[in-house]
Design an enzyme around this catalytic site. Structure first.
Site, PDB file in Angstrom:
ATOM      1  N   LYS A 174       0.764  -1.064   0.027  1.00 21.85           N
ATOM      2  CA  LYS A 174      -0.220  -0.045   0.036  1.00 21.85           C
ATOM      3  C   LYS A 174       1.060   1.275  -0.211  1.00 21.85           C
ATOM      4  O   LYS A 174       2.400   0.988  -0.025  1.00 21.85           O
ATOM      5  CB  LYS A 174      -1.352  -0.185   0.952  1.00 21.85           C
ATOM      6  N   ILE A 175       0.313   2.096   0.271  1.00 25.06           N
ATOM      7  CA  ILE A 175       0.543   4.119  -0.013  1.00 25.06           C
ATOM      8  C   ILE A 175       1.691   3.790   1.075  1.00 25.06           C
ATOM      9  O   ILE A 175       2.473   4.483   1.259  1.00 25.06           O
ATOM     10  CB  ILE A 175      -0.264   4.701  -0.040  1.00 25.06           C
TER      11      ILE A 175
END
Length: 352
Positions: A174-175
């Site tokens: 994820k980011i």
């Protein structure tokens, strides 16, 4: 000299991240504690107020958001079919009944018109901001429907404020990552408070069924460290996506396109997804990247579509079926070097 392969995903772990984790290890407090509390406070500030509850995963956040919104046994929850199976798992765990709905071919987000046709009476829906593009929350919430915004792929963008609650993931790809982890946030604090009550399973004055869905301070420390550079992460992702756009300019004239919505103001692109004219051209481009030592993925295989998992007929979600045969995702993450971005762009420029 042979060039090193470029993976589709690679986390960016800095010296600051390692120092943040080492500080927790040195403190002797490894489980949920002061760093988790600091993460919740930081996240609430990031969202402009409200309350946040940090959890063990994004799936746990979805599960507790549903419980916090008083999901009833076997109650229908509408979901986009072009989405992760975690949506199905969370709804089943909470005792509900998932109903997959088709998506829009432009941004891959839940289609409000198909929602009304397929699940018009549903009180609850989960809207995924797919790969960083914004789902149309106001249209989906027509008639007072409560929307859980799935921001697992859009942290750092403007999303999360329009629904009844928002959920986030800190999984490895994820980011922002802690390896694992998730979080639920809502403006009024009612959903987050309910999640916190469920998470705090032990040493309570009264008993009711709860479960240990806690985040560790090790994870929270890494997430906090990465949140400190969220603006730089957003900027790097946007610059890389713009670089690809320029490199692929000739493809736009031959029937190719890319997902819309990730370049809107303030948005943070999670993936760079191309849509081929047909599956044979997608296969050819994937092969060209593989020959150059660059990994690509099909972001959602046909068998992964949620209506397929539930045994529903393919014709119920024709747009998602079509997207699954024509989409290809390129590497897009801050850990890419400038040279790697140039290598990826070179393949886009030379592909015929």
């Amino acid at each position: 000299m042979k060039t090193a392969p470029i993976p589709h995903n690679r986390p960016q772990i800095t010296d600051a991240d390692q120092a943040a984790v080492a500080s927790v290890l040195d403190s002797g407090w490894l489980a949920q504690g002061p760093r988790t509390l600091a993460l919740e406070e930081t996240f609430s500030n990031l969202m402009g107020g409200g309350e946040a509850c940090a959890l063990s995963s994004g799936t746990a956040a979805l599960f507790l958001a549903l419980k916090g919104l008083d999901l009833q046994p076997r109650e229908v929850v509408a979901v986009p079919t072009y989405a992760c199976s975690a949506l199905l798992n969370a709804i089943h765990m909470a005792g509900g009944t998932p109903l997959p709905v088709d998506v829009r071919g432009t941004d891959f987000c839940l289609d409000p018109e198909r929602l009304e046709e397929t699940a018009g009476t549903a009180r609850l829906a989960i809207a995924v901001h797919t790969f960083g593009a914004s789902a149309p929350i106001s249209s989906l919430a027509r008639g007072g429907r409560q929307i859980i915004e799935d921001c697992c792929q859009s942290l750092g963008g403007p999303q999360g404020h329009a629904g009844a609650a928002a959920v986030f993931s800190f999984y490895a790809t994820k980011i922002v990552t802690g390896g694992q982890g998730g979080l639920v946030w809502d403006a009024k604090g009612q959903v987050a408070d309910a999640a916190r009550d469920y998470r705090q399973f032990d040493c309570r004055p009264t008993y009711r069924p709860r479960f240990n869905l806690q985040m560790t301070d090790i994870q929270a420390a890494m997430i906090l460290s990465q949140l400190d550079r969220l603006d730089a992460i957003r900027q790097r992702r946007r610059e890389t996506a713009a670089f690809y756009d320029a490199a692929a300019s000739e493809l736009w004239n031959t029937g190719w396109r890319r997902q819309q919505g990730i370049d809107h103001a303030g948005h943070l692109p999670y993936r760079y997804v191309l849509v081929a004219p047909d599956w044979t051209q997608r296969k050819a481009l994937a092969a060209a990247f593989a020959k150059a030592g660059i990994s690509t993925i099909v972001p959602m295989e046909t068998h992964e579509l949620l209506h397929r998992y539930l045994g529903l007929p393919p014709e119920t979600c024709p747009v998602a079926e079509d997207l699954s045969t024509r989409t290809l995702s390129l590497p897009l993450y801050p850990a890419l070097t400038c040279e790697e971005v140039k290598r990826i762009s070179a393949v886009l420029e030379s592909f015929k």
